[in-house]
Write an enzyme that holds these catalytic residues in place. Sequence first.
Site, PDB file in Angstrom:
ATOM      1  N   HIS A  16       0.859  -1.192   0.000  1.00 43.22           N
ATOM      2  CA  HIS A  16       0.000   0.000   0.000  1.00 43.22           C
ATOM      3  C   HIS A  16       0.893   1.238   0.000  1.00 43.22           C
ATOM      4  O   HIS A  16       1.859   1.315   0.749  1.00 43.22           O
ATOM      5  CB  HIS A  16      -0.895   0.003   1.248  1.00 43.22           C
ATOM      6  CG  HIS A  16      -1.696   1.260   1.419  1.00 43.22           C
ATOM      7  ND1 HIS A  16      -1.384   2.206   2.368  1.00 43.22           N
ATOM      8  CD2 HIS A  16      -2.778   1.729   0.754  1.00 43.22           C
ATOM      9  CE1 HIS A  16      -2.258   3.208   2.286  1.00 43.22           C
ATOM     10  NE2 HIS A  16      -3.105   2.943   1.322  1.00 43.22           N
TER      11      HIS A  16
ATOM     12  N   HIS B 183       1.484  11.179  -2.148  1.00 41.16           N
ATOM     13  CA  HIS B 183       0.252  10.963  -1.412  1.00 41.16           C
ATOM     14  C   HIS B 183      -0.478  12.300  -1.377  1.00 41.16           C
ATOM     15  O   HIS B 183      -0.075  13.214  -0.671  1.00 41.16           O
ATOM     16  CB  HIS B 183       0.554  10.460   0.002  1.00 41.16           C
ATOM     17  CG  HIS B 183      -0.596   9.756   0.632  1.00 41.16           C
ATOM     18  ND1 HIS B 183      -0.655   9.480   1.968  1.00 41.16           N
ATOM     19  CD2 HIS B 183      -1.742   9.267   0.094  1.00 41.16           C
ATOM     20  CE1 HIS B 183      -1.783   8.855   2.237  1.00 41.16           C
ATOM     21  NE2 HIS B 183      -2.454   8.718   1.119  1.00 41.16           N
TER      22      HIS B 183
END
Length: 596
Positions: free
Chosen positions: A126, A172
Site C-alpha cells: 500500500h 500521497h
Amino acid sequence: MGHIGNYGLCICFPKKFGTTEAGPPVDVKEVFMEHAGGGASMTMEQLRRFLVEVQGDAGVSIEDAERIVEEVLQRRHYNVKFTKKALSLEDFHFYLFSVDLNPSLLNQVHQDMTAPLSHYFIYTGHNSYLTGNQISSDCSDVPIIKALKRGLRVVELDLWPNSTKDDVLVLHGWTLTTPVELIKCLKSIKEHAFSASPYPVIITFEDHLTPDLQAKVAQMVTQTFGNMLFYPDSDCVREFPSPEELKYRIIISTKPPKEYLEDKSLSSRRSNSAREKDSDEDAWGRMSPDLTNDDEKSDCDTSSHSLCDGDNEAYDRLLHPLGAPAYKNLISIPAGKPKGKLREKLKVELDKVRRLSLSEQKFEKATISHGTEVVRFTQRNILRIYPRGTRVNSSNYNPLIGWMHGAQMVALNMQGYGKSLWLMHGMFRSNGGCGYVKKPEFLMNVGPNDQVFDPKAKLPVKKILKVKVYMGDGWHLDFKQRHLNLWSPPEFYIRVGIEGVPADKTMRKTKKRKGNWTPVWDEEFIYPLTVPEIALLRVEVHEYHMSEKDYFAGQTCLPVSELRPGIRAVPLFNRKGEKFTSLKLLMRFEFVQSVE
C-alpha cells in the site's frame, strides 16, 4: 538483566558467563544413537534413513546424503582429510542446526501456477512509494526496490499532475509528502521487478490525471516496459490469465479512464459533502473534493462502466493525441465500483471479471453482513483491501481477515513494522517466496445449493500440530554491537502460537531460561487446528526484565501448511522483518491427523 533490545555503544569487556555453545539436546542424542546403530558415527546410508523416517524427506537419495556429509565435514573441520565419510554426534547436531542445510521451509515454487490470478493470494503493498509515515515522509523509488527484492508483486502508485500540469508525479495527495517522478519509479520497477521472483508484477494506479496526462502515462509505460508489458486480448476481461502465463510480465490495474470525466463532474457537487464523509475514507481525503474521484480511497458510488461496455471513440481520441497509445488499452485488471449497496458491489458477473477495492473498515463490515458473498466474489474476481486513512504512522491491520475470506490483494504498508507485517512476511514465505500463494481449495469450491466456505462456521479439528522448542543460539553474535549488561545473565523465553481463524488462534509461553546465551528450553506445545491451510505459526523471543518492559530478541512467522516435519533450524528476524545473521532456534514439527 541483559539489555539486548536497546542500541548503544559496544562495551568491550569480557563476558563473565555462558557464551559457550550448548551441546545437543536429548532428542538429538537419542535419534542419533538410534540411526547410528549405537555407534560413534552416522554413515551416509544411516543419514539417508534418518532423513526419510524422521524428517519426512521421502525422495532423498544416497547422493543427497553424501553431499550433506561432505558439506558438514568441510564446514566443521575445514581441510582435514577423512578416510570415512560419516558424521559424529557433534557433526550431526551442527547439520540439524544449520539454517541453509536443514531449513524449516522449502525454498522452491511447488504449487500449481496455471490457475487464473484470482486463485492466488498476492503479495501486495500500500502506498509503495512512501519511505515512512503517510503524511510527511519522502516519496521515493527506494522502498519500491526494497519491497520488490523481498518478493512483493503488487506496487501501488498515486498519480498526480505536477504544478505546471505537464508531467506526472507520484505522491500521497493533499499531504506533506515530497513527490518523486513517475518515470523514476517505472524505471526502478523495470530493473528490479524480477530480482526475487519470475512471476508477474502488478502496478495499481490511483489516478488523479486529466486525459492528456493519462496519454503521457501510457507513453511512459509502453516505452519503459516494452515487451515486458502485458496487454489484454480484448476490451472485455472474462477471466484472468495465470501467473505461469504472465511470467516476467508487467500488469497495469486501474479504473477505465472514461470514468474520469464522469467522476470529475461529480466533484463540484460533492465538495461540501466530502468533508462530512464517513470514517471509511482516508482522513486526508476529506481535505479535497478531488480525492472523491479516486476509486481506491473513496466509498462514493461511481459509474458502473467497465471495459466490457464498448468503446467511446470521441474519448479515445482525447486519450492518444499524436498517436500515443491509449491509456485504457494498457489495463489488464480493470477496477471500479458498481452503483448500489455493498451487495451490488459484490455481484459476480458471468461474462467479465474485475478488481474491487475496499478500505479495511468497509471490508470488515462486509464480512459481518455478507461474508459468504465476499468469498463467492473472490472466486473469480480480485478483491483488494487497503489500510484505513487514520493509520498515519503506516501501521497495519490483521491480514488474515482478508485471506480467510479469499481476498487476493491484502495491501499493507511495507515500510512499517509490527505483528501484522510479520504475518504478511510469514504467509509469503510459502511457495518458495515467489509472491503468489495458491488459495486453499475450500475457498474456491462451490458445494450443493451454491454453498461456499463460511469463515464463521464452527468446524471440527482437522489436524494437530506438535511444536517442540529445543534451544536457541546467536544472540552473543548478532547483538554484539548493542548495550549489553555483561555482568548479569540473560533470561530468555519464547512466545509461540497460532494465528488463523478465530478457533485456531492461541499463544503459549516457555519458561524463562537464565544464565546462558545459548538457552535450552526443551518444551513441547500442541495445537489443534480447524483450518490448518491458512494458519501461521508465530514465534517471538524475549529477554525478561524485572523492572522494565521485556526486551524483544527476535521473531519469525511460518506458514503451517509449508512446515517441513522433523527437527529443523529456524532463523529469526528483527522487528522490521530483516533476517539476523546468526540468530536461530532448533525446533521439531510433527503433524498428527485428528481422530475426529
